[in-house]
Each structure stands twice: as C-alpha cells, then as structure tokens.
Design a protein around this motif. Structure first.
Motif, mmCIF file in Angstrom:
data_model
loop_
_atom_site.group_PDB
_atom_site.id
_atom_site.type_symbol
_atom_site.label_atom_id
_atom_site.label_comp_id
_atom_site.label_asym_id
_atom_site.label_seq_id
_atom_site.Cartn_x
_atom_site.Cartn_y
_atom_site.Cartn_z
ATOM 1 N N UNK A 259 2.151 -4.694 -5.225
ATOM 2 C CA UNK A 259 2.857 -5.669 -4.467
ATOM 3 C C UNK A 259 2.628 -5.786 -2.795
ATOM 4 N N UNK A 260 1.858 -4.402 -2.521
ATOM 5 C CA UNK A 260 1.691 -4.226 -1.057
ATOM 6 C C UNK A 260 0.497 -5.394 -0.746
ATOM 7 N N UNK A 261 0.740 -5.955 0.541
ATOM 8 C CA UNK A 261 -0.115 -7.059 0.791
ATOM 9 C C UNK A 261 -1.131 -6.255 1.745
ATOM 10 N N UNK A 262 -2.483 -6.202 1.614
ATOM 11 C CA UNK A 262 -3.350 -5.503 2.260
ATOM 12 C C UNK A 262 -3.549 -5.616 3.649
ATOM 13 N N UNK B 253 -14.293 -5.594 -6.321
ATOM 14 C CA UNK B 253 -14.877 -4.402 -5.572
ATOM 15 C C UNK B 253 -14.184 -4.351 -4.190
ATOM 16 N N UNK B 254 -14.026 -3.080 -3.798
ATOM 17 C CA UNK B 254 -13.256 -3.136 -2.432
ATOM 18 C C UNK B 254 -14.045 -3.857 -1.458
ATOM 19 N N UNK B 255 -15.177 -3.976 -1.437
ATOM 20 C CA UNK B 255 -15.958 -4.787 -0.296
ATOM 21 C C UNK B 255 -15.514 -5.908 -0.442
ATOM 22 N N UNK B 256 -14.900 -6.679 -1.447
ATOM 23 C CA UNK B 256 -14.518 -8.036 -1.654
ATOM 24 C C UNK B 256 -13.169 -8.300 -1.114
ATOM 25 N N UNK B 257 -12.363 -7.466 -1.003
ATOM 26 C CA UNK B 257 -11.132 -7.314 -0.602
ATOM 27 C C UNK B 257 -10.835 -7.548 0.971
ATOM 28 N N UNK B 258 -9.786 -8.394 1.096
ATOM 29 C CA UNK B 258 -9.586 -8.802 2.499
ATOM 30 C C UNK B 258 -8.245 -8.750 2.798
ATOM 31 N N UNK B 259 -7.713 -8.417 3.902
ATOM 32 C CA UNK B 259 -6.505 -8.275 4.530
ATOM 33 C C UNK B 259 -5.784 -9.560 4.188
ATOM 34 N N UNK B 260 -4.495 -9.400 3.748
ATOM 35 C CA UNK B 260 -3.510 -10.475 3.384
ATOM 36 C C UNK B 260 -3.367 -10.560 1.720
ATOM 37 N N UNK B 261 -4.514 -9.895 0.889
ATOM 38 C CA UNK B 261 -4.174 -10.023 -0.558
ATOM 39 C C UNK B 261 -3.210 -9.129 -0.946
ATOM 40 N N UNK B 262 -2.687 -9.324 -2.176
ATOM 41 C CA UNK B 262 -1.597 -8.615 -2.644
ATOM 42 C C UNK B 262 -2.025 -7.850 -3.896
ATOM 43 N N UNK B 263 -1.764 -6.407 -3.770
ATOM 44 C CA UNK B 263 -2.017 -5.627 -4.898
ATOM 45 C C UNK B 263 -1.422 -6.036 -6.226
#
Length: 104
Positions: A34-37, A8-18
């Motif tokens: 490949x984008x790093x969030x 879920x988007x709520x579990x995503x954190x900056x630094x994670x890679x798509x």
C-alpha cells in the motif's frame, strides 16, 4: 478493481503503489503493501539489493466501467422479482453498493 504485476526494480517509478510488502533477505519488512513509492524509497531499495517488486497496475477506465456495469446487471437480475417490496429495494441498494465497492 486494479490488478497487480511484478516488475524489475529498474522499471519502478515514484508514484507507484506496492501491492505486496517488500522483505529483505532476513524476512524483515522493508516497506508494507500500500505504500506509494518515492524516489527515496527506490534509491534505498537499490542499495539493499532488491531486484523485483509487486505493484498495483493502474486499471483501464473502460474496463472498470464494464466491470461495474456487469456487477449492476447481476445484482439487478438477482432482485428482478422484488421491485415492489420496499425492504427488498433497500437490500438491493445495500448489496449493489457493497458489490460496487468491493469490485465483485
């Protein structure tokens, strides 16, 4: 050598890679794989109503070491009868490097 998981988007954190591209309802690419969030990406995705995304899951270093050893053992088994041939030795090194890079 990493796995992916949908979260879920709520579990995503900056630094994670798509792991997969994100598309809007019209099918337009919002962010490519490949984008790093960043925090800005996450805020924008929330505003656009994105609920889930697929990210690259960080691999366990011990699992990576086991996989690399299994790859090395398999390649060495394939070339077990060619140790004295210089051309075969060069091919062994090339195949081993390729397989270790690709993780298979």
């Amino acid at each position: 050598m990493s796995d992916t998981r949908e979260i879920p988007l709520d579990e995503a954190e900056a630094g994670m890679e798509l792991a997969a591209a994100l598309h809007d309802a019209a099918g337009q690419v919002l962010l490519p794989a490949g984008v790093v969030l960043t925090d800005g990406h996450l805020d924008s995705l929330r505003r656009r109503g994105i609920e889930r995304l697929t990210v690259v899951q960080a691999a366990d270093p011990e699992a990576i070491a086991r996989q690399r050893e299994a790859i090395r053992a398999r390649v060495m088994h394939i070339f077990r009868h060619t140790a004295d041939d210089p051309a075969s030795l060069a091919l062994l090194h090339a195949v081993l490097a390729f397989r270790l890079e690709k993780g298979r």
